[in-house]
Design a protein around this motif. Structure first.
Motif, short mmCIF file in Angstrom:
data_model
loop_
_atom_site.label_atom_id
_atom_site.label_comp_id
_atom_site.label_asym_id
_atom_site.label_seq_id
_atom_site.Cartn_x
_atom_site.Cartn_y
_atom_site.Cartn_z
N ALA A 279 68.67 3.07 -112.22
CA ALA A 279 69.11 2.13 -113.26
C ALA A 279 70.15 2.77 -114.18
CB ALA A 279 67.91 1.65 -114.06
N LEU A 280 69.96 4.04 -114.52
CA LEU A 280 70.92 4.74 -115.36
C LEU A 280 72.29 4.79 -114.69
CD1 LEU A 280 68.66 7.66 -116.61
CD2 LEU A 280 69.79 5.99 -118.09
N SER A 281 72.31 5.04 -113.39
CA SER A 281 73.57 5.10 -112.65
C SER A 281 74.29 3.77 -112.71
CB SER A 281 73.31 5.48 -111.19
OG SER A 281 72.69 6.73 -111.09
N GLN A 282 73.57 2.69 -112.45
CA GLN A 282 74.19 1.37 -112.48
C GLN A 282 74.70 1.03 -113.88
OE1 GLN A 282 74.92 -0.87 -110.15
NE2 GLN A 282 74.23 0.50 -108.53
N LEU A 283 73.91 1.34 -114.90
CA LEU A 283 74.32 1.05 -116.27
C LEU A 283 75.58 1.84 -116.63
CD1 LEU A 283 73.80 -0.33 -118.97
CD2 LEU A 283 72.21 1.54 -119.54
N ALA A 284 75.62 3.11 -116.25
CA ALA A 284 76.79 3.93 -116.56
C ALA A 284 78.05 3.36 -115.93
CB ALA A 284 76.55 5.37 -116.07
N ILE A 285 77.97 2.99 -114.66
CA ILE A 285 79.15 2.47 -113.96
C ILE A 285 79.62 1.18 -114.60
CG2 ILE A 285 80.02 1.63 -111.75
CD1 ILE A 285 79.45 4.70 -111.99
N ARG A 286 78.68 0.30 -114.98
CA ARG A 286 79.07 -0.97 -115.59
C ARG A 286 79.75 -0.74 -116.93
NH1 ARG A 286 78.48 -3.77 -110.92
NH2 ARG A 286 76.47 -3.26 -110.01
N LEU A 287 79.25 0.20 -117.72
CA LEU A 287 79.86 0.49 -119.01
C LEU A 287 81.26 1.08 -118.84
CD1 LEU A 287 76.78 2.04 -120.87
CD2 LEU A 287 77.82 -0.19 -121.32
N LEU A 288 81.41 1.99 -117.89
CA LEU A 288 82.71 2.59 -117.64
C LEU A 288 83.71 1.54 -117.14
CD1 LEU A 288 81.52 5.90 -115.96
CD2 LEU A 288 82.62 5.69 -118.20
N GLY B 229 78.12 9.04 -121.58
CA GLY B 229 76.84 9.49 -122.10
C GLY B 229 75.69 9.08 -121.21
N VAL B 230 75.72 7.84 -120.73
CA VAL B 230 74.67 7.36 -119.82
C VAL B 230 74.78 8.08 -118.48
CG1 VAL B 230 73.72 5.34 -118.62
CG2 VAL B 230 74.56 5.12 -120.97
N LEU B 231 76.01 8.37 -118.05
CA LEU B 231 76.21 9.11 -116.81
C LEU B 231 75.53 10.47 -116.87
CD1 LEU B 231 77.92 8.59 -114.15
CD2 LEU B 231 79.57 10.18 -115.14
N LYS B 232 75.63 11.15 -117.99
CA LYS B 232 74.97 12.45 -118.14
C LYS B 232 73.46 12.30 -118.07
CE LYS B 232 78.49 14.97 -120.78
NZ LYS B 232 78.67 15.97 -119.69
N ARG B 233 72.92 11.21 -118.60
CA ARG B 233 71.48 10.96 -118.50
C ARG B 233 71.07 10.76 -117.05
NH1 ARG B 233 70.57 5.99 -122.28
NH2 ARG B 233 68.43 6.20 -121.48
N ALA B 234 71.91 10.05 -116.29
CA ALA B 234 71.61 9.85 -114.87
C ALA B 234 71.64 11.17 -114.11
CB ALA B 234 72.61 8.86 -114.25
#
Length: 320
Positions: free
Chosen positions: A253-262, A272-277
């Protein structure tokens, strides 16, 4: 070559120990021209180390579409119709001999045919599978008993002629993910993978690859639908955020969220979310790791590193 998916949803699994699989394949195929079946490729892994990857050639990999599953449950969200197919696809891809797809991998024909919920006619799914050189189609039903136990019934079709090849039924399980774990090796047997490959390939529990939190998983699945099928970016973001609030280690889920934000040009937030993933990338397969590292370099302005990582990814895993 061949038809390609439009909005490919990342498949997240666990890295496969291909060297161990190679040793087993070698012992079983000794004297049978092993070179026709597997190849060894050397390259650079996402973490920068040199690796040798042994993978089956395309003719020896099984391509499966895992379709929606009907639900017979009063307690589950309707999203689990897709949740079962997505989990099975992830679980099956632990083996280097299986390449799997699920409905959201082919969002364009579903949207064009006005099927944006979790039900699609069998003939349409078979056509999409044929158009993309997929050999087997898997669908079925998830049932919940009065004492809150789950059973999955599966049907496997030959995509070329549409014939049903077999039916499978799991035992009753106290949780859905355990039922998925039981079904995965049985699907491999049904599509004629040899027992020695099934037995030697990694088979970690699906909850270790995604999340053990069913509520988080349902938020995640609904979030993907909002993004991919309905183009509702705000709703999708809210649901993915709820998923990672329920399970902070939910790398998928973190990966998907990061990509959508970017992709939405929210660079600082997305990185920031990418680093969490990446912190929890032990739950990601090697393709997903390559994807995250490539995207990270790209959005950090390191174009040469992004290109080099992408080049190694293509070298090691061209089917991705």
């Amino acid at each position: 070559p061949g038809a390609q998916s439009w909005s490919k949803v990342e498949k997240i699994g666990i890295p496969v120990n291909l060297i161990a699989v190679f040793a087993t394949v070698y012992l079983n195929f000794a004297g049978k021209d092993l070179g026709d079946r597997v190849e060894m490729i050397q390259g650079i892994s996402p973490d920068g180390s040199t690796v040798k990857v042994v993978r089956p050639k395309e003719d020896y990999r099984k391509r499966l579409m895992i379709g929606y599953f009907k639900l017979r449950s009063k307690s589950l969200d309707q999203s689990m119709s897709y949740g079962i197919s997505h989990a099975l696809a992830i679980d099956l891809e632990q083996s280097p001999y299986t390449t799997t797809f699920d409905p959201l991998d082919f969002a364009r024909p579903l949207i064009e045919s006005d099927f944006t919920d979790f039900q699609v006619p069998l003939p349409l799914m078979l056509k999409i599978s044929r158009d993309n050189r997929i050999k087997f189609y898997v669908t079925g039903e998830l049932s919940e008993s009065s004492n809150n136990e789950y059973v999955i019934d599966a049907e496997i079709y030959d995509v070329v002629d549409g014939k049903k090849l077999t039916e499978l039924k799991t035992a009753s399980h106290a949780d859905i993910f355990s039922a998925v774990d039981e079904l995965t090796p049985r699907i491999k047997q049904a599509v004629n993978l040899p027992d020695f490959i099934i037995n030697e390939s990694p088979d970690l529990p699906i909850e270790e690859q995604i999340t053990a939190n069913l509520e988080a998983y349902q938020y995640y699945i609904n979030g993907l639908r909002q993004y991919v099928l309905l183009s509702q970016q705000n709703n999708g973001e809210q649901l993915l955020n709820q998923a990672v609030e329920q399970d902070k280690t939910f790398a998928l889920a973190l990966s998907q969220l990061a990509i959508r934000l970017l992709n939405g040009n929210r660079i600082t937030e997305g990185l920031g979310v990418l680093k969490r993933a990446e912190k929890h990338d032990y739950r990601l397969n090697v393709n997903s790791k390559f994807y995250l590292v490539t995207v990270g370099h790209l959005y950090n302005g390191q174009l040469a590193k992004a290109y080099a990582t992408l080049e190694q990814w293509i070298t090691l895993y061209p089917e991705s």
